[in-house]
Write an enzyme that holds these catalytic residues in place. Structure first.
Site, PDB file in Angstrom:
ATOM      1  N   CYS A   1       0.834  -1.186   0.000  1.00 31.25           N
ATOM      2  CA  CYS A   1       0.000   0.000   0.000  1.00 31.25           C
ATOM      3  C   CYS A   1       0.877   1.247   0.000  1.00 31.25           C
ATOM      4  CB  CYS A   1      -0.896   0.005   1.244  1.00 31.25           C
ATOM      5  SG  CYS A   1      -1.791  -1.535   1.503  1.00 31.25           S
TER       6      CYS A   1
ATOM      7  N   ASN B   1       2.404  -0.849   5.365  1.00 33.61           N
ATOM      8  CA  ASN B   1       2.618  -1.217   3.971  1.00 33.61           C
ATOM      9  C   ASN B   1       3.492  -2.463   3.951  1.00 33.61           C
ATOM     10  OD1 ASN B   1       3.200  -1.316   1.188  1.00 33.61           O
ATOM     11  ND2 ASN B   1       4.968   0.025   1.454  1.00 33.61           N
TER      12      ASN B   1
END
Length: 538
Positions: free
Chosen positions: A2, A71
């Site tokens: 992400c 992430n």
């Protein structure tokens, strides 16, 4: 995988911060969210859904007051849930959620418990912790604005024009306001004198297989980047065998200027041998030149090697995501661990060889890992790298240097890796691929790519411009017309001194020709020793 953005410090510009996060929408095209904490700090997340597709939205709140954005992937999340976090109540099935609960359970001291590739920020009241995985597989930047607020972001884009100073967050560290940067990852192999382990080919094979197995964790389809070189071919062979255990077939992807490109031809042989669902993509030199501006904006670097290699990877990633695949395995790290680049055969001693492998592994985040992340995430594609598994690194880097040196085996680079998977009774790869000479990715897609790219750059930069490069770019001045053009484009998007200082140029050692192309080494079967001396392929 992400894009994350966190701003530590009170402010009311919620709309602005949302717009800053949207600069990374390409990293997380599936959904987006922003959380303003009770103390006024901001966490935002651009999500690419890989695990827990339906309830894994971030930021994720812990049991009490802490929020987290993350992430990457935590491969041992289920083990943590079932073990040290068994008393915690989880809101999602996401691998990411274990991070906030580890913080609640252990405070700052938990990064070594995570097995995976990650960058995260946890905010709890006015307290916070940010951390990055041991090798820097996942990117993270930090900065300070004029009001004293601290920013953390997956890319420079959201913070470069907001912070007065910023930098790359160092891998293997966490940061808190109370402690500053703390190095939590302290492997024995960082001491070159600890390269004292005997060679065990079976253990190499087993450990790399397990590293690949854990990276098949996904709720979406997985593919593999297959160049036809040793590293990606081994990754493909192992993944293909593991997926076959559950009746699944591996999708493989290669790219070249045409069907005759060295990598494309080799990849076809591997795909046919393994029985993968193979996809071959072609691009033209003109295509590559046309996207240089956009590519450098995505990459956030002016490093020549990274840009040359990222161009085909950018086109390949687009083709992969168009087919609905969100995750691929890749072979980054093997050359650094085993001294696979051709210049390693010129190492003057075993000690020099070992020191160089350690340094190359430590600096992967500035080059190959940056390229692998940003050229794929430009299209929302997650890349996983089995060779950089912690257990595999602990084993492979500490093998005696004499066992890894090409001169020990008549110039054959990565001999012991090849030998570990040279199993005649059950071959992993065709013989000609297993023992194929190292071909750097930017060369392997077709030699014409670099040749014509250098020629093009020469037409865009005058002799006078290059002569004044040191004045125009006082930091890390370009020395070739190709490097000058890339720097010019980079400065258009990232003119800050801090931006330039995040970039590290990759230069091979122990050879007269300093161009990063593999063909610049005299040992290459199609060596071109003029590439750096003239700046033009002849």
């Amino acid at each position: 995988m992400c894009g994350i953005l966190a701003i530590i410090g009170r402010g009311k510009e919620e709309q602005l911060f949302g717009e800053l996060s949207k600069r990374m929408t390409h990293r997380g095209p599936d959904e987006s969210d922003l959380q303003v904490t009770e103390k006024g700090h901001i966490l935002s997340h651009e999500r690419l859904s890989i695990i827990d597709l339906h309830s894994g939205k971030q930021p994720i709140k812990g049991t009490k007051t802490a929020y987290m954005v993350h992430n990457g992937e935590i491969y041992n999340h289920q083990e943590l849930r079932d073990g040290v976090l068994k008393e915690h109540t989880f809101r999602t099935k996401s691998d990411s959620e274990v991070i906030v609960h580890l913080y609640e359970e252990f405070g700052y001291d938990f990064c070594n418990m995570l097995d995976g590739d990650w960058a995260f920020v946890v905010v709890d009241g006015d307290d916070f912790i940010a951390g990055r995985d041991p090798m820097g597989v996942k990117p993270l930047y930090y900065g300070l604005d004029e009001r004293g607020r601290i920013y953390f972001a997956s890319e420079m884009k959201p913070i470069a024009d907001q912070c007065k100073t910023f930098s790359t967050f160092p891998p293997g560290h966490y940061y808190t306001a109370k402690t500053g940067f703390v190095k939590y990852y302290k492997p024995e192999y960082e001491d070159y004198l600890k390269a004292d382990q005997a060679l065990d080919l079976e253990l190499i094979r087993q450990t790399l297989t397990e590293a690949t197995r854990k990276r098949l964790m996904s709720d979406v389809p997985i593919g593999v980047l297959l160049s036809g070189g040793l590293d990606s071919s081994l990754t493909s062979a192992i993944a293909s065998r593991l997926l076959a255990e559950s009746g699944k077939k591996l999708h493989s992807f290669s790219i070249g200027l045409d069907a005759d490109a060295p990598d494309a031809a080799a990849a076809r042989k591997v795909a046919e041998y393994l029985g993968t669902e193979h996809h071959e993509i072609h691009f033209t030199v003109e295509d590559g030149i046309q996207i240089l501006d956009k590519l450098i904006w995505h990459l956030e670097t002016y490093d020549v090697t990274s840009i040359r290699a990222s161009t085909p990877m950018y086109f390949l990633s687009k083709a992969i995501t168009d087919l609905g695949i969100k995750v691929v395995l890749s072979g980054e790290g093997a050359d650094e661990i085993f001294g696979g680049y051709l210049y390693f055969r010129n190492a003057p001693s075993a000690e020099d060889f070992q020191k160089e492998t350690i340094e190359r592994v430590q600096k992967l985040f500035t080059a190959d890992l940056l390229r692998a992340d940003k050229s794929t995430m430009a299209h929302g594609l997650e890349t996983r790298v089995p060779f950089l598994d912690k257990a595999f690194l602990d084993l492979a880097v500490r093998i005696k240097a004499e066992e890894k040196m090409p001169k020990t085996y008549n110039g054959k680079e990565k001999y012991i890796l090849r030998k570990a998977f040279d199993t005649p009774e059950n071959p992993y790869l065709p013989e000609e691929v297993l023992w194929r000479q190292k071909e750097q990715f930017s060369d392997g897609v077709g030699y014409k790519w670099i040749d014509d790219l250098i020629d093009y750059c020469a037409t865009q930069v005058t002799d006078e411009q290059l002569a004044g490069a040191a004045t125009e770019f006082p930091y890390n001045a370009p020395t070739t017309k190709e490097a000058y053009l890339y720097r010019l484009i980079f400065n258009k998007y990232y003119p800050q001194v801090s931006s330039a200082q995040t970039v590290r140029k990759w230069i091979p050692k122990w050879q007269e020709n300093l161009d990063p192309s593999g063909r610049a080494n005299a040992a290459h079967v199609k060596a071109d020793v003029e590439i750096a001396k003239t700046g033009v392929i002849v």
